[in-house]
Design an enzyme around this catalytic site. Structure first.
Site, mmCIF file in Angstrom:
data_model
loop_
_atom_site.group_PDB
_atom_site.id
_atom_site.type_symbol
_atom_site.label_atom_id
_atom_site.label_comp_id
_atom_site.label_asym_id
_atom_site.label_seq_id
_atom_site.Cartn_x
_atom_site.Cartn_y
_atom_site.Cartn_z
ATOM 1 N N ARG A 5 95.172 7.350 -16.471
ATOM 2 C CA ARG A 5 96.128 6.491 -15.446
ATOM 3 C C ARG A 5 95.036 5.312 -14.985
ATOM 4 N NH1 ARG A 5 100.610 7.574 -13.678
ATOM 5 N NH2 ARG A 5 100.464 9.819 -13.926
ATOM 6 N N LYS B 202 105.243 20.348 -18.213
ATOM 7 C CA LYS B 202 104.121 20.277 -17.436
ATOM 8 C C LYS B 202 104.510 20.621 -15.838
ATOM 9 C CE LYS B 202 104.078 15.477 -15.903
ATOM 10 N NZ LYS B 202 103.255 14.198 -16.016
ATOM 11 N N GLY C 44 95.539 18.474 -9.833
ATOM 12 C CA GLY C 44 94.642 19.425 -9.169
ATOM 13 C C GLY C 44 93.652 20.278 -10.169
ATOM 14 N N GLY D 54 94.292 14.671 -15.065
ATOM 15 C CA GLY D 54 94.152 13.257 -14.716
ATOM 16 C C GLY D 54 92.894 13.011 -13.897
ATOM 17 N N SER D 55 92.921 12.736 -12.461
ATOM 18 C CA SER D 55 91.923 12.163 -11.778
ATOM 19 C C SER D 55 90.490 13.098 -12.088
ATOM 20 C CB SER D 55 91.940 12.027 -10.603
ATOM 21 O OG SER D 55 92.180 13.190 -9.778
ATOM 22 N N THR E 228 104.570 8.909 -17.634
ATOM 23 C CA THR E 228 105.305 8.274 -16.508
ATOM 24 C C THR E 228 106.484 7.551 -17.278
ATOM 25 O OG1 THR E 228 103.249 8.128 -15.351
ATOM 26 C CG2 THR E 228 105.234 7.316 -14.369
ATOM 27 N N GLU F 73 97.149 10.410 -23.335
ATOM 28 C CA GLU F 73 98.396 9.870 -22.750
ATOM 29 C C GLU F 73 97.645 8.526 -21.740
ATOM 30 O OE1 GLU F 73 100.854 11.037 -18.748
ATOM 31 O OE2 GLU F 73 100.043 12.525 -20.106
#
Length: 215
Positions: free
Chosen positions: A19, A131, A162, A182-183, A71, A42
């Protein structure tokens, strides 16, 4: 080349979520992810010029790994995704019509869900994985265990949000089968070296869990 979603997830069941990545940096970051063992990449559509990044990844790495968009919210976005040649659609919600359209177009579909009702609706529509999003909003990790008790056992049940190398094993022990990262894997603007280190940390956590099962 049509990849097997199941085979790639069995090899390493973690989807890299890039992202915020830009076309100028996407190939270099993806290369270190692939080198670390990632097989599903992704690019969320709320990233800068996301479809350009997806096309670049499909052209460069599509023969090796499964490339997709995250998204995805509309039929128009799905149509544009199909045109890139990428094979994976990820969305944050349970949109039955979008899932069905993705399957008709020959894509793998990984929609988001938060309740058992949404999970079953997604699976009935043909989802290849579901998911659990946002997983960090769960009051307890044991919610995954409760969901796993009713969702078909072979379902790719993948917490997203998380997840970090330290809690991967805990999630797997209660019934998760894969993850979207993700992050904890990639944050907008980070260096390629950081992406590499994060990717290797997740791979190490997966290998440690596999080794523990083999003992």
């Amino acid at each position: 080349m049509k990849h097997s979603f199941d085979a790639l997830m069995q090899e390493f069941p973690m989807v890299a979520i890039l992202r915020g990545i830009t076309p100028e940096e996407v190939v270099e970051h993806t290369q270190v992810l692939i080198d670390a063992g990632f097989r599903l990449i992704e690019v969320p559509l709320n990233s800068p010029d996301a479809f350009t990044s997806i096309r670049m990844l499909q052209d460069t790495f599509g023969h090796q790994v499964l490339i997709g968009a995250g998204t995805v919210l509309t039929m128009a976005q799905l149509t544009e995704l199909v045109a890139t040649g990428a094979q994976l659609m990820v969305c944050p919600h349970t949109d039955v019509e979008l899932i069905k359209a993705a399957k008709v177009a020959g894509l793998y579909a990984m929609p988001g869900f938060f309740t058992a009702s949404e999970a079953f609706a997604a699976l009935h529509a043909g989802a290849d994985a579901v998911k659990l999003f946002p997983a960090e909003a769960l009051p307890s990790i044991n919610v995954v265990k409760a969901l796993g008790a009713v969702i078909p056992a072979k379902t790719w049940l993948c917490p997203v949000g998380g997840v970090n190398p330290e809690n991967v094993a805990e999630y797997l022990q209660v019934g998760a089968r894969g993850f979207g990262l993700g992050s904890a894997l990639y944050k907008k603007g980070q260096s390629v070296a950081t992406t590499k280190a994060n990717a290797e940390a997740f791979m190490a956590s997966w290998k440690a869990y596999q080794n523990e099962l083999g003992e």
